[in-house]
Design a protein around this motif. Structure first.
Motif, PDB file in Angstrom:
ATOM      1  N   SER A   1      29.272  40.468  -2.897  1.00  0.00           N
ATOM      2  CA  SER A   1      29.970  40.179  -4.140  1.00  0.00           C
ATOM      3  C   SER A   1      28.944  39.883  -5.234  1.00  0.00           C
ATOM      4  O   SER A   1      28.027  39.100  -5.022  1.00  0.00           O
ATOM      5  CB  SER A   1      30.883  38.971  -3.950  1.00  0.00           C
ATOM      6  OG  SER A   1      31.549  38.662  -5.146  1.00  0.00           O
ATOM      7  N   VAL A   2      29.130  40.521  -6.392  1.00  0.00           N
ATOM      8  CA  VAL A   2      28.197  40.365  -7.507  1.00  0.00           C
ATOM      9  C   VAL A   2      28.980  40.049  -8.775  1.00  0.00           C
ATOM     10  O   VAL A   2      30.006  40.680  -9.057  1.00  0.00           O
ATOM     11  CB  VAL A   2      27.370  41.657  -7.718  1.00  0.00           C
ATOM     12  CG1 VAL A   2      26.479  41.545  -8.931  1.00  0.00           C
ATOM     13  CG2 VAL A   2      26.562  41.978  -6.488  1.00  0.00           C
ATOM     14  N   ASN A   3      28.503  39.083  -9.550  1.00  0.00           N
ATOM     15  CA  ASN A   3      29.053  38.758 -10.865  1.00  0.00           C
ATOM     16  C   ASN A   3      27.924  38.797 -11.878  1.00  0.00           C
ATOM     17  O   ASN A   3      26.913  38.119 -11.693  1.00  0.00           O
ATOM     18  CB  ASN A   3      29.691  37.365 -10.864  1.00  0.00           C
ATOM     19  CG  ASN A   3      30.921  37.308 -10.003  1.00  0.00           C
ATOM     20  OD1 ASN A   3      31.884  38.008 -10.264  1.00  0.00           O
ATOM     21  ND2 ASN A   3      30.884  36.491  -8.977  1.00  0.00           N
ATOM     22  N   LEU A   4      28.093  39.601 -12.921  1.00  0.00           N
ATOM     23  CA  LEU A   4      27.074  39.743 -13.958  1.00  0.00           C
ATOM     24  C   LEU A   4      27.712  39.607 -15.329  1.00  0.00           C
ATOM     25  O   LEU A   4      28.843  40.058 -15.543  1.00  0.00           O
ATOM     26  CB  LEU A   4      26.405  41.119 -13.875  1.00  0.00           C
ATOM     27  CG  LEU A   4      25.686  41.482 -12.582  1.00  0.00           C
ATOM     28  CD1 LEU A   4      25.350  42.960 -12.568  1.00  0.00           C
ATOM     29  CD2 LEU A   4      24.442  40.643 -12.437  1.00  0.00           C
ATOM     30  N   ILE A   5      26.981  39.019 -16.257  1.00  0.00           N
ATOM     31  CA  ILE A   5      27.378  38.999 -17.664  1.00  0.00           C
ATOM     32  C   ILE A   5      26.191  39.524 -18.445  1.00  0.00           C
ATOM     33  O   ILE A   5      25.079  39.011 -18.316  1.00  0.00           O
ATOM     34  CB  ILE A   5      27.763  37.598 -18.148  1.00  0.00           C
ATOM     35  CG1 ILE A   5      28.975  37.088 -17.372  1.00  0.00           C
ATOM     36  CG2 ILE A   5      28.048  37.607 -19.644  1.00  0.00           C
ATOM     37  CD1 ILE A   5      29.339  35.655 -17.670  1.00  0.00           C
TER      38      ILE A   5
END
Length: 75
Positions: free
Chosen positions: A3-7
């Motif tokens: 799982s990856v979260n990027l802004i």
């Protein structure tokens, strides 16, 4: 778990394309600040309605949040 979260910010305008089977797809890059002087770049691929919404509402420089999974490719 993958799982990856990027802004980050888009580095170019996303372009909507259609596969031969009729699915919508867009690919684009985002720049993510690690700290004040360092930036990482990530290539993103979005499909179907997500791809359509991204190409409709986002342009170069727009801030975007990405949630997904990380895939690596061998060249």
């Amino acid at each position: 778990m993958n799982s990856v979260n990027l802004i980050g910010r888009l580095t170019a305008d996303p372009e909507l394309k259609t596969t031969t089977s009729g699915k919508s797809v867009t690919s684009f890059s985002i720049a993510v600040n690690k700290d004040r002087d360092n930036v990482d770049y990530f290539d993103i691929v979005a499909w179907n309605k997500t791809a359509e919404l991204i190409t409709k509402y986002f342009r170069k420089g727009s801030q975007i949040g990405i949630e997904g999974r990380l895939n690596t490719r061998k060249w």
